[in-house]
Design an enzyme around this catalytic site. Structure first.
Site, PDB file in Angstrom:
ATOM      1  N   ARG A 105       6.243  -1.224   6.954  1.00 44.91           N
ATOM      2  CA  ARG A 105       5.709  -1.729   5.690  1.00 44.91           C
ATOM      3  C   ARG A 105       6.857  -1.936   4.713  1.00 44.91           C
ATOM      4  O   ARG A 105       7.994  -1.594   5.017  1.00 44.91           O
ATOM      5  CB  ARG A 105       4.651  -0.758   5.123  1.00 44.91           C
ATOM      6  CG  ARG A 105       5.044   0.674   5.322  1.00 44.91           C
ATOM      7  CD  ARG A 105       4.998   1.591   4.157  1.00 44.91           C
ATOM      8  NE  ARG A 105       5.425   1.069   2.908  1.00 44.91           N
ATOM      9  CZ  ARG A 105       6.681   1.170   2.439  1.00 44.91           C
ATOM     10  NH1 ARG A 105       7.654   1.740   3.134  1.00 44.91           N
ATOM     11  NH2 ARG A 105       6.984   0.697   1.250  1.00 44.91           N
ATOM     12  N   GLY A 106       6.541  -2.497   3.537  1.00 42.09           N
ATOM     13  CA  GLY A 106       7.585  -2.871   2.588  1.00 42.09           C
ATOM     14  C   GLY A 106       7.922  -4.329   2.850  1.00 42.09           C
ATOM     15  O   GLY A 106       8.113  -4.732   4.008  1.00 42.09           O
ATOM     16  N   ALA A 107       7.974  -5.114   1.766  1.00 40.41           N
ATOM     17  CA  ALA A 107       8.054  -6.568   1.922  1.00 40.41           C
ATOM     18  C   ALA A 107       9.184  -7.055   2.844  1.00 40.41           C
ATOM     19  O   ALA A 107       8.932  -7.790   3.801  1.00 40.41           O
ATOM     20  CB  ALA A 107       8.146  -7.213   0.540  1.00 40.41           C
ATOM     21  N   ARG A 161      -0.614  -9.677   6.954  1.00 40.60           N
ATOM     22  CA  ARG A 161      -0.750  -9.206   5.564  1.00 40.60           C
ATOM     23  C   ARG A 161      -0.476 -10.398   4.639  1.00 40.60           C
ATOM     24  O   ARG A 161       0.453 -11.162   4.891  1.00 40.60           O
ATOM     25  CB  ARG A 161       0.234  -8.052   5.250  1.00 40.60           C
ATOM     26  CG  ARG A 161      -0.074  -6.789   6.042  1.00 40.60           C
ATOM     27  CD  ARG A 161       0.714  -5.599   5.517  1.00 40.60           C
ATOM     28  NE  ARG A 161       0.192  -5.096   4.252  1.00 40.60           N
ATOM     29  CZ  ARG A 161       0.776  -4.143   3.545  1.00 40.60           C
ATOM     30  NH1 ARG A 161       1.934  -3.623   3.937  1.00 40.60           N
ATOM     31  NH2 ARG A 161       0.244  -3.717   2.412  1.00 40.60           N
ATOM     32  N   GLN A 180       2.720   6.291  -0.388  1.00 41.49           N
ATOM     33  CA  GLN A 180       4.079   5.906   0.027  1.00 41.49           C
ATOM     34  C   GLN A 180       5.136   6.616  -0.827  1.00 41.49           C
ATOM     35  O   GLN A 180       6.230   6.912  -0.358  1.00 41.49           O
ATOM     36  CB  GLN A 180       4.277   4.378  -0.101  1.00 41.49           C
ATOM     37  CG  GLN A 180       3.522   3.556   0.914  1.00 41.49           C
ATOM     38  CD  GLN A 180       2.170   3.108   0.385  1.00 41.49           C
ATOM     39  OE1 GLN A 180       1.554   3.805  -0.431  1.00 41.49           O
ATOM     40  NE2 GLN A 180       1.683   1.974   0.842  1.00 41.49           N
ATOM     41  N   ASP A 210       6.765  -7.557  -4.028  1.00 41.69           N
ATOM     42  CA  ASP A 210       6.273  -8.184  -2.796  1.00 41.69           C
ATOM     43  C   ASP A 210       6.301  -9.700  -2.888  1.00 41.69           C
ATOM     44  O   ASP A 210       6.418 -10.394  -1.883  1.00 41.69           O
ATOM     45  CB  ASP A 210       4.863  -7.683  -2.474  1.00 41.69           C
ATOM     46  CG  ASP A 210       4.932  -6.256  -1.977  1.00 41.69           C
ATOM     47  OD1 ASP A 210       4.958  -5.340  -2.822  1.00 41.69           O
ATOM     48  OD2 ASP A 210       5.026  -6.071  -0.748  1.00 41.69           O
ATOM     49  N   ASN A 254       3.426  -6.397  -6.925  1.00 36.83           N
ATOM     50  CA  ASN A 254       3.987  -5.180  -6.303  1.00 36.83           C
ATOM     51  C   ASN A 254       2.830  -4.208  -6.094  1.00 36.83           C
ATOM     52  O   ASN A 254       1.682  -4.496  -6.453  1.00 36.83           O
ATOM     53  CB  ASN A 254       5.096  -4.589  -7.188  1.00 36.83           C
ATOM     54  CG  ASN A 254       5.879  -3.505  -6.457  1.00 36.83           C
ATOM     55  OD1 ASN A 254       6.305  -3.711  -5.312  1.00 36.83           O
ATOM     56  ND2 ASN A 254       6.046  -2.349  -7.065  1.00 36.83           N
ATOM     57  N   LYS A 255       3.139  -3.072  -5.503  1.00 35.25           N
ATOM     58  CA  LYS A 255       2.107  -2.079  -5.179  1.00 35.25           C
ATOM     59  C   LYS A 255       1.184  -1.830  -6.359  1.00 35.25           C
ATOM     60  O   LYS A 255       1.641  -1.690  -7.503  1.00 35.25           O
ATOM     61  CB  LYS A 255       2.799  -0.780  -4.748  1.00 35.25           C
ATOM     62  CG  LYS A 255       1.893   0.378  -4.422  1.00 35.25           C
ATOM     63  CD  LYS A 255       0.858   0.040  -3.369  1.00 35.25           C
ATOM     64  CE  LYS A 255       1.434  -0.455  -2.063  1.00 35.25           C
ATOM     65  NZ  LYS A 255       0.409  -1.045  -1.162  1.00 35.25           N
TER      66      LYS A 255
HETATM   67  O1  MRU Z   1       1.737  -1.696   1.130  1.00 34.18           O
HETATM   68  P1  MRU Z   1       3.229  -1.513   1.224  1.00 34.18           P
HETATM   69  O2  MRU Z   1       3.625  -0.108   1.485  1.00 34.18           O
HETATM   70  O3  MRU Z   1       3.846  -2.495   2.207  1.00 34.18           O
HETATM   71  O4  MRU Z   1       3.762  -1.899  -0.220  1.00 34.18           O
HETATM   72  C1  MRU Z   1       5.133  -1.875  -0.480  1.00 34.18           C
HETATM   73  C2  MRU Z   1       5.481  -2.194  -1.875  1.00 34.18           C
HETATM   74  O5  MRU Z   1       4.655  -2.526  -2.693  1.00 34.18           O
HETATM   75  C3  MRU Z   1       6.941  -2.189  -2.240  1.00 34.18           C
HETATM   76  O6  MRU Z   1       7.109  -1.819  -3.564  1.00 34.18           O
HETATM   77  C4  MRU Z   1       7.485  -3.609  -2.053  1.00 34.18           C
HETATM   78  O7  MRU Z   1       7.174  -4.094  -0.777  1.00 34.18           O
HETATM   79  C5  MRU Z   1       8.947  -3.671  -2.245  1.00 34.18           C
HETATM   80  S1  MRU Z   1       9.795  -2.983  -0.821  1.00 34.18           S
HETATM   81  C6  MRU Z   1      11.457  -3.139  -0.999  1.00 34.18           C
END
Ligand code: MRU
Length: 364
Positions: free
Chosen positions: A53-55, A96, A208, A249, A259-260
């Site tokens: 996970r993470g963009a 996603r 997270q 994201d 973002n999250k």
């Molecule tokens: O749902 P996730 O855990 O994939 O969400 C991740 C985030 O929102 C991060 O802040 C974002 O992807 C930046 S990662 C460098």
């Protein structure tokens, strides 16, 4: 638990007959489990279930997913090969919806694959497509590693001794090919000798922040305080937070940032308390096709993540649930966007266009 500082969230192991190895992030921090992914369906499942996970990491994983998918595919004509490529890219595109890095990486893989398949000398039986795709996926992985270091170098100057810095979700090595974006900035400032405290939100409903961010910060010896998401405002009020630093994201052409979920609330709170609010992201996180935040799709996830987190029932069966995975922070609440090319400030369409220049958002 033993955890090497340079451990990678994802990495291709071996040559063309190799596999993608990832850390299963759903098991952290209790267990450091590596998972081997050998086919495209496994990669898709790992992205959907947030094992990876993470963009940026999602984009890189998907690129390797295309390699695995085309390695599995059986074709005897160029038309068949192209049909397989299109099916595989579609499969991964629908894993996603919010992080744009996924779409950028897949576009790039598709372009390279299509170019090879439609070349006059393409031989469907020669099996030389996979090495070309693998080279491109590895280039995307390498590039992400370089971008993270460059973002960290640009942003580290903002971090001063004695600061309290609030961060949300996880933006470290686990969310990228290496090092991270917002957390990378903090790692670099720490490596440069500055001492500060990082306040990490839990990040409900999948934690997270609690599970991954505190884990990464502790690993690097950075002073870390964990807080419930809803405690952030009160900490700001008490003067403990001097800067908010988050990842992204997808960033629209005008700077509105997905973002999250919870980022919007933190930005609003930062506004009220006069605290600088920074986003750290590579230029691969910009989507110039989205003129503003309303064009960014927001992923809705299962109600069970809210009512039964990690298997524990915390709400009555059948209760109605809202579970957006992301939200959009308006550009005017963002002090600056730290990219590998510099800090975009003020955040508006003009400064973003100037930062991205005439080059593509992928920095090619
Ligand atoms: O749902 P996730 O855990 O994939 O969400 C991740 C985030 O929102 C991060 O802040 C974002 O992807 C930046 S990662 C460098």
């Amino acid at each position: 638990m033993k955890f090497n500082r340079t451990l990678r969230a994802l990495e291709w192991v071996g040559a063309r007959d190799g596999f993608l190895r990832i850390v299963d992030q759903t098991r952290l921090p209790q267990e450091l489990r590596f998972v081997q992914l050998h086919d495209v369906e496994e990669v898709r499942e790992a992205i959907v279930s947030l094992k990876i996970r993470g963009a940026p990491a999602i984009g890189v994983a998907a690129a390797f997913g295309v390699v695995l998918g085309m390695r599995q595919a059986r074709y005897h004509t160029a038309a068949d090969a192209l049909a397989h490529l299109e099916r595989i890219v579609h499969l991964l595109r629908t894993s996603r919806p919010t992080a744009v890095n996924l779409f950028h990486a897949l576009e790039r893989m598709y372009r390279v694959g299509k170019e090879a398949i439609t070349a006059p000398d393409f031989n469907p039986l020669a099996n030389d497509l996979v090495p070309r795709l693998l080279a491109e996926a590895q280039a995307i992985w390498e590039e992400d590693r370089r971008l993270c270091r460059a973002i960290a170098e640009q942003g580290a100057v903002l971090i001063q001794d004695g600061m309290g810095i609030l961060t949300h979700c996880n933006t470290g090595a686990l969310a990228t090919s290496d090092y991270g974006t917002a957390l990378g900035v903090l790692f670099m400032a720490h490596e440069q000798g500055r001492r500060f405290t990082v306040y990490a939100t839990e990040t409900r409903p999948l934690w997270q922040g609690a599970r991954l961010t505190t884990f990464e910060l502790r690993l690097r010896g950075i002073e870390t305080v964990l807080l419930c998401d809803n405690a952030a405002g009160w900490l700001m009020r008490q003067g403990k937070i001097h800067l908010v630093l988050v990842g992204a994201d997808r960033i629209a052409a005008n700077g509105d940032t997905a973002n999250k979920v919870g980022t919007y609330s933190l930005a609003a709170l930062a506004q009220v308390h006069g605290i600088p609010f920074y986003v750290a992201a590579p230029t691969t996180s910009f989507d110039l096709n989205a003129s503003d935040g309303t064009a960014i799709p927001i992923e809705q996830r299962s109600p069970l993540e809210v009512t039964k987190p990690f298997g524990l029932t915390i709400a009555p069966d059948g209760i109605a649930v809202e579970n957006p995975a992301f939200d959009i922070t308006p550009a005017q609440w963002i002090t600056g966007i730290i990219t590998e090319r510099g800090i975009v400030q003020p955040v508006e369409a003009r400064t973003i266009a100037a930062c991205l220049g005439s080059q593509s958002p992928r920095g090619e």
